[in-house]
Design a protein around this motif. Structure first.
Motif, PDB file in Angstrom:
ATOM      1  N   UNK A 233       0.839  -1.206   0.000  1.00 30.43           N
ATOM      2  CA  UNK A 233       0.000   0.000   0.000  1.00 30.43           C
ATOM      3  C   UNK A 233       0.863   1.241   0.000  1.00 30.43           C
ATOM      4  N   UNK A 234       0.407   2.246  -0.739  1.00 27.62           N
ATOM      5  CA  UNK A 234       1.114   3.515  -0.648  1.00 27.62           C
ATOM      6  C   UNK A 234       0.694   4.192   0.652  1.00 27.62           C
ATOM      7  N   UNK A 257       3.373  12.042  -6.023  1.00 26.11           N
ATOM      8  CA  UNK A 257       2.688  10.947  -6.711  1.00 26.11           C
ATOM      9  C   UNK A 257       3.589  10.232  -7.709  1.00 26.11           C
ATOM     10  N   UNK A 258       4.503  10.986  -8.312  1.00 24.67           N
ATOM     11  CA  UNK A 258       5.401  10.340  -9.277  1.00 24.67           C
ATOM     12  C   UNK A 258       6.300   9.322  -8.579  1.00 24.67           C
ATOM     13  N   UNK A 260       5.531   7.771  -5.838  1.00 23.64           N
ATOM     14  CA  UNK A 260       4.644   6.669  -5.480  1.00 23.64           C
ATOM     15  C   UNK A 260       4.446   5.739  -6.680  1.00 23.64           C
ATOM     16  N   UNK A 261       4.265   6.346  -7.845  1.00 27.49           N
ATOM     17  CA  UNK A 261       4.067   5.538  -9.041  1.00 27.49           C
ATOM     18  C   UNK A 261       5.317   4.683  -9.305  1.00 27.49           C
ATOM     19  N   UNK A 262       6.491   5.293  -9.156  1.00 29.04           N
ATOM     20  CA  UNK A 262       7.730   4.531  -9.366  1.00 29.04           C
ATOM     21  C   UNK A 262       7.823   3.350  -8.399  1.00 29.04           C
ATOM     22  N   UNK A 265       5.611   0.521  -9.413  1.00 30.42           N
ATOM     23  CA  UNK A 265       6.175  -0.241 -10.529  1.00 30.42           C
ATOM     24  C   UNK A 265       7.285  -1.170 -10.046  1.00 30.42           C
ATOM     25  N   UNK A 403      -0.014   0.351 -16.260  1.00 29.79           N
ATOM     26  CA  UNK A 403      -0.173   1.797 -16.137  1.00 29.79           C
ATOM     27  C   UNK A 403      -1.599   2.156 -15.719  1.00 29.79           C
ATOM     28  N   UNK A 405      -3.518   0.442 -13.800  1.00 31.30           N
ATOM     29  CA  UNK A 405      -3.743   0.207 -12.374  1.00 31.30           C
ATOM     30  C   UNK A 405      -3.427   1.452 -11.571  1.00 31.30           C
ATOM     31  N   UNK A 406      -2.391   2.188 -12.029  1.00 35.17           N
ATOM     32  CA  UNK A 406      -2.001   3.401 -11.312  1.00 35.17           C
ATOM     33  C   UNK A 406      -2.992   4.543 -11.543  1.00 35.17           C
ATOM     34  N   UNK A 407      -3.833   4.380 -12.554  1.00 38.79           N
ATOM     35  CA  UNK A 407      -4.820   5.432 -12.854  1.00 38.79           C
ATOM     36  C   UNK A 407      -6.239   4.872 -12.744  1.00 38.79           C
TER      37      UNK A 407
ATOM     38  N   UNK B 529      -2.552  17.915 -14.595  1.00 45.37           N
ATOM     39  CA  UNK B 529      -2.034  16.810 -15.413  1.00 45.37           C
ATOM     40  C   UNK B 529      -3.181  15.889 -15.805  1.00 45.37           C
ATOM     41  N   UNK B 531      -4.432  12.171 -18.115  1.00 43.88           N
ATOM     42  CA  UNK B 531      -3.998  10.773 -18.211  1.00 43.88           C
ATOM     43  C   UNK B 531      -3.003  10.549 -19.342  1.00 43.88           C
ATOM     44  N   UNK B 554       0.563  10.204 -13.305  1.00 46.24           N
ATOM     45  CA  UNK B 554       0.972   8.801 -13.255  1.00 46.24           C
ATOM     46  C   UNK B 554       0.223   8.020 -12.201  1.00 46.24           C
ATOM     47  N   UNK B 555      -0.316   8.720 -11.208  1.00 46.56           N
ATOM     48  CA  UNK B 555      -1.004   7.970 -10.165  1.00 46.56           C
ATOM     49  C   UNK B 555      -2.321   8.643  -9.839  1.00 46.56           C
ATOM     50  N   UNK B 556      -3.390   7.911  -9.977  1.00 45.29           N
ATOM     51  CA  UNK B 556      -4.710   8.388  -9.595  1.00 45.29           C
ATOM     52  C   UNK B 556      -5.495   7.158  -9.172  1.00 45.29           C
ATOM     53  N   UNK B 557      -5.128   6.667  -8.005  1.00 46.98           N
ATOM     54  CA  UNK B 557      -5.782   5.459  -7.503  1.00 46.98           C
ATOM     55  C   UNK B 557      -5.592   5.429  -5.991  1.00 46.98           C
ATOM     56  N   UNK B 559      -4.999   3.159  -2.881  1.00 50.43           N
ATOM     57  CA  UNK B 559      -4.460   1.808  -2.906  1.00 50.43           C
ATOM     58  C   UNK B 559      -5.327   0.821  -2.140  1.00 50.43           C
ATOM     59  N   UNK B 560      -6.134   1.310  -1.203  1.00 47.60           N
ATOM     60  CA  UNK B 560      -6.945   0.352  -0.436  1.00 47.60           C
ATOM     61  C   UNK B 560      -8.418   0.498  -0.746  1.00 47.60           C
TER      62      UNK B 560
END
Lengths: 416, 612
Positions: A233-234, A257-258, A260-262, A265, A403, A405-407, B529, B531, B554-557, B559-560
């Motif tokens: 989990x982030x 967030x970048x 976190x995205x890294x 991955x 990708x 999943x991250x969005x 930003x 998608x 890059x991130x829009x989620x 996690x839980x």
């Protein structure tokens, strides 16, 4: 840990629940034909971790002003058993064998294994545990040892989930996690010895001060311990936590967030390389039968009864949640009424929306026929943008790419 | 006391007050009302004649007024003084010129602590051109910072009189106001006209009143206008029934008629000021005059801007509001316009920037509208190589193809400032493509500079720049001065290859690059930003001159998402979807309305938030 997640604050208000907890007739229809599970929330911790905003309480937090306890873990098992009896009454005569049980917290393992066993026995008495039922408890590596795990196994638990979080001491320190490095890995070995079929490790990434290398190290350590399931989990800096205060004061820098995205991955890469495959946004399993069947029930529209303070339940399109404080919870049950605070009866549109948002998060994805015309057009665009898998789309399903999943939230907004 | 319709022209004095904002014109008018007894002390309220809230707040007069003041002078004769209040801003210079044309004299009112300002000077020249008798007056002599000697010398120098002829008053305390009224009687000549000729009256203002319809303010030149006769507007030949004739003293008072030299109002039942235009000549419908009074012009919008409601559903409200304002504003023009970025709105034409600002403020205040306005632009004449001619009032309509010549309006600007600021002003004017015409010292330390400037360079934050470079000391006035050919290009701003029409601008070739860089940078910061990666480009035709990238999110989620999270998560996503609906789509790019508003404001990106 399932009570409150990393959710930005959206007010959750619902409709009142009848004192006896009775459900709308249409929700009771078909009970027993859908998979049924029980969640038990154990709202106790020895100390509160700085990042945590879950519904859990330390012994100090449960004392009233005059010093007497308003609720305690000693009396908790009895209350859980009482709520299970209420659950049985509410569900009426329907056969609802229990397929999965999940004990979360808080720190369930602050209770003696006998108490957890007593609650599990009550589940069996009231509803009947299916043969081969999955019975999970969360466990804090510091509060369990070989003996404790043996006794849990004897009590009927089949799966254990350890809160490892990180292998790096400085990261654990920021999280206020007190366990010694290496302890979770030993717990995995003890659990295997005790005969647990399935073992999970929970990890957190993106803690202030964590480097990519720290995270890689945590992933490697987790994989080396040999669990058949990993959740990653982030870290979310929740308002009102000590961690949030420290970030606000500038003592700690929350990663963007970048980053976190890294990290995500990296997780997917390392876990996949170790033979763990993603099956939900934040979950990886070594084999199909190593997936958390209980959590899959949440994601695929199953029914479950949530026992304990603040626990959420869902039966046939009605969602409700219990009062949060253990003392209020105990008082409601002692008075013979439901501990439910409020509920929400979903209409067809809500249910469709939920199906899309939940099913899209899992590896099977959601069927395209759930989408309306605009949603289907959006799905095509998402394929073109590399967010949905092309082959799955051709077979009538919307399945997130790596990708994607991250969005996932953005895709849900586009598809609904 | 001389009665309207029967007043001997020899006893009439028609005058106006020329003054800069804040130099005390309205306060002086208040004192005159009190001193002549038309307003009792207990009814007095500050700035009696400024009826519109905005006028009172901003201390300026947008519409002129005329008030009839009975005055017994030192010679014991009873005079009628008609005070014609003029609008106080360069945008309304045509209306100013008509007000001046209705007068024989002007009080030049100057703050004794500040000296004359460019705009006052411009209006003074206008008054001198109209052969008005000028009565120079220093106001605010009670202020500690007043320098009456210095500024009396300056005024005397400008109008060519003796410093001793400059009167000194304090409108605030009333000191010197009675003397001023006597001097007006003495120095301003009485009106002259032919009482037996067909009636001719000049309209110097026209105001829409909800209850009465249009109230037309006139100055009678020849003959007589009475009730119960039909009148004709000479520019159009349209005739109207005269329902009421009156004078303002200071409340409207019905009278039998108006004679030579008199000033008053007419009500004809007309509902729209465009049927009763400033500068037009009113005559009798039967046996009327054949020759118009000189000087009539159709109002000509100089500055254009697109006005869009922030809530698309407010479009009909905006249309009704513009129609209502137009009832009272013959210079306001508008036509529907559609912007891909901003939706449905109107392209509106204004006399100038203040006219635009005031119109916008009134739309927001009186009609409760939230608006976006596009950057103001001027009117361009574009000649194509194939001989076609285009008039461009909206940059996005700038023609593509081979252009032979682009012409832009220019103005003759007059700047007044302390001598210390000559350098910064020259720099600014040069940067704005100004050409210096000449420079004169008004006094030892005050300079008048004359420039030819493209109007387009003035409509965009020139005043702000001028004020900030001269610590607020410089003042500017300008008047249209034809047009010129210029090396102008249209710069388009593209989001992911799609032109954002609201951001297209016509700029000088030398500034295209900096405009492009500035806008693309601004937008990169303002647009969230997406998608996918979004290139933000500035282009002239197909040639890209600046580019920025908005990196893909890059991130829009979250996690839980377990059992207890589902309701909240659904509600959160639904809320986000609602937010998404309010986004404007440019191609596939979602742009928040606020991004357009910020990008269209003249402030650098981010400034607005800092101020909160």
């Amino acid at each position: 840990m399932t009570d409150t997640g990393d959710m930005p604050s959206v007010p959750l208000d619902g409709d009142p629940v009848p004192r006896d907890g009775a459900l709308p007739a249409h929700s009771l229809e078909g009970a027993g034909t859908r998979p049924f599970g029980v969640y038990v929330h154990v709202p106790f911790c020895v100390t509160r971790c700085g990042y945590c905003d879950f519904n859990t309480y330390t012994a100090d937090e449960l004392r009233s002003r005059d010093g007497s306890a308003t609720a305690s873990r000693e009396t908790y098992a009895g209350q859980a058993v009482a709520e299970l009896a209420l659950a049985r009454r509410v569900l009426g005569d329907a056969e609802v064998p229990v397929r999965t049980v999940f004990v979360g917290g808080g720190t369930p393992t602050l209770l003696p294994p006998e108490d957890l066993g007593r609650i599990l026995a009550a589940v069996d008495t009231e509803f009947g545990l299916e043969a081969g039922a999955e019975v999970t408890t969360e466990a804090n590596p510091e509060t369990v040892d070989r003996d404790y795990l043996l006794r849990l196994r004897d009590a009927g638990f089949t799966r254990v989930s350890f809160g490892m979080q990180s292998a790096r001491p400085h990261v654990l320190a920021v999280l206020d996690r007190t366990h010694t490095p290496g302890r979770p890995e030993r717990c995995v070995a003890w659990a295997r010895e005790a005969g647990f079929e399935h073992v999970n490790l929970d990890l957190i990434y993106g803690t202030p001060g964590e480097t990519d290398e720290d995270w890689a190290e945590s992933l490697r350590a987790a994989v080396a311990a040999g669990p058949d399931h990993v959740s990653a989990y982030s870290l979310i800096v929740e308002e009102g936590t000590r961690l949030a205060a420290r970030v606000r004061r500038g003592e700690l820098a929350a990663p963007d967030d970048d980053t976190m995205a890294d990290r995500y991955l990296m997780a997917d890469e390392l876990l996949s390389a170790a033979g763990l495959r993603w099956y939900e946004v934040s979950n990886w399993a070594a084999a199909p039968d190593a997936r958390s069947r209980h959590n899959l029930l949440y994601w695929t529209g199953g029914d479950w009864w949530g026992v304990g303070p603040g626990a959420h339940s869902h039966v046939g399109g009605t969602r409700w949640w219990n009062v949060k404080h253990p003392a209020a919870y105990a008082a409601r049950l002692a008075g013979g009424g439901t501990p439910a605070q409020a509920r929400e009866v979903l209409d067809a549109a809500d249910r469709r929306f939920e199906r899309i948002l939940l099913e899209l998060r899992i590896a099977e994805g959601c069927p395209l026929h759930l989408l309306d015309d605009a949603g289907r057009r959006a799905a095509k665009e998402a394929v073109a943008d590399g967010l949905l898998d092309e082959a799955a789309h051709a077979h009538g399903r919307a399945v997130l790419t790596l990708r994607g999943r991250l969005l996932a939230d953005a895709v849900v907004r586009d598809l609904t | 006391m001389p009665q309207p319709n029967r007043t001997d022209p020899a006893l009439i004095r028609n005058f106006c007050i020329i003054a800069h904002i804040d130099h005390g014109k309205s306060t002086l008018a208040d004192r005159m009302l009190q001193l002549t007894g038309v307003v009792e002390d207990r009814q007095m309220r500050a700035q009696y004649l400024d009826r519109m809230d905005i006028e009172r707040e901003r201390g300026i007069t947008i519409k002129s007024q005329a008030v009839r003041l009975p005055f017994t002078a030192v010679d014991d004769a009873s005079y009628v003084l008609n005070l014609i209040d003029t609008p106080g801003h360069v945008d309304f210079s045509y209306e100013v010129s008509r007000s001046l044309a209705a007068c024989e004299g002007a009080v030049l009112l100057v703050d004794a602590a500040q000296g004359i300002e460019a705009q006052t000077l411009a209006n003074l020249y206008l008054a001198l051109e109209n052969d008005l008798a000028v009565v120079p007056v220093l106001n605010k002599i009670d202020l500690p910072a007043a320098q009456p000697e210095k500024y009396a010398a300056e005024l005397a120098n400008i109008i060519g009189c003796d410093p001793s002829e400059v009167l000194r008053v304090s409108a605030k305390t009333g000191e010197g106001v009675a003397e001023l009224l006597n001097e007006i009687v003495r120095r301003v000549p009485p009106p002259v006209g032919d009482a037996d000729a067909p009636a001719r009256a000049m309209i110097f203002d026209s105001v829409y009143d909800t209850y009465r319809g249009v109230v037309t303010y006139v100055r009678v030149v020849d003959g007589q206008l009475g009730t119960r006769e039909r009148i004709a507007m000479m520019s159009t030949g349209a005739t109207h029934e005269m329902l009421e004739v009156g004078v303002i003293s200071p409340e409207p008072t019905r009278v039998e008629g108006l004679g030579v030299g008199e000033v008053g109002y007419l009500i004809t039942g007309v509902k729209d000021v465009r049927q009763s235009r400033v500068g037009d000549t009113v005559t009798s419908a039967v046996k009327g005059a054949t020759e118009m009074l000189s000087g009539y012009q159709d109002p000509k919008p100089m500055v254009f801007s697109g006005l869009y409601p922030i809530e698309g559903t407010d479009y009909p409200v905006l249309r009704d509001a513009l129609e209502k304002l137009q009832l009272n504003d013959a210079a306001l023009v508008f036509e529907p316009e559609t912007s891909a970025a901003l939706g449905f709105g109107f392209r509106c034409g204004f006399l100038g920037l203040l006219h635009l600002e005031i119109t916008r403020a009134r739309l927001e205040r009186e009609f409760n509208l939230d608006l976006i306005s596009t950057a103001p632009n001027v009117v361009y004449q574009v000649a194509m190589e194939n001989g076609e001619e285009h008039t461009v009032t909206n940059p996005s309509e700038f023609p593509a193809g081979k252009i032979a010549e682009v012409r832009e309006p220019v103005v003759r600007g007059t700047l007044l400032a302390p001598a210390d600021y000559v350098g910064p002003i020259m720099e600014l004017c040069q940067a704005r493509r100004g050409v210096l015409l000449g420079m004169d010292y008004l006094s030892e330390d005050r300079v008048e500079m004359r420039y030819t400037l493209p109007l387009a360079e003035i409509v965009f934050d020139f005043f702000d720049q001028l004020k900030s470079r001269t610590k607020g000391y410089a003042s500017l006035d300008y008047e249209p001065s034809g047009d010129q050919a210029a090396d102008l290009v249209k710069v388009d701003i593209l989001l992911q290859g799609e032109t954002v029409d609201a951001f297209s601008a016509i700029v000088h070739k030398d500034k295209a690059y900096s405009y492009g860089v500035e806008m693309t940078k601004k937008l990169r910061e303002l647009i969230p930003r997406q998608q996918f990666e979004v290139p933000v480009q500035a282009a002239i035709g197909s040639r890209v001159i600046a580019r920025e990238n908005i990196r893909a999110i890059r991130k829009d989620v979250l996690s839980k998402c377990y059992g207890g999270d589902i309701s909240r998560k659904r509600k959160l996503l639904e809320k986000q979807k609602e937010g998404k609906k309010r986004m404007k789509m440019v191609g596939r790019v979602e742009v928040p309305q606020e991004a357009f508003i910020s990008a269209l404001s003249t402030e650098p990106a981010g400034e607005k938030d800092k101020k909160k």
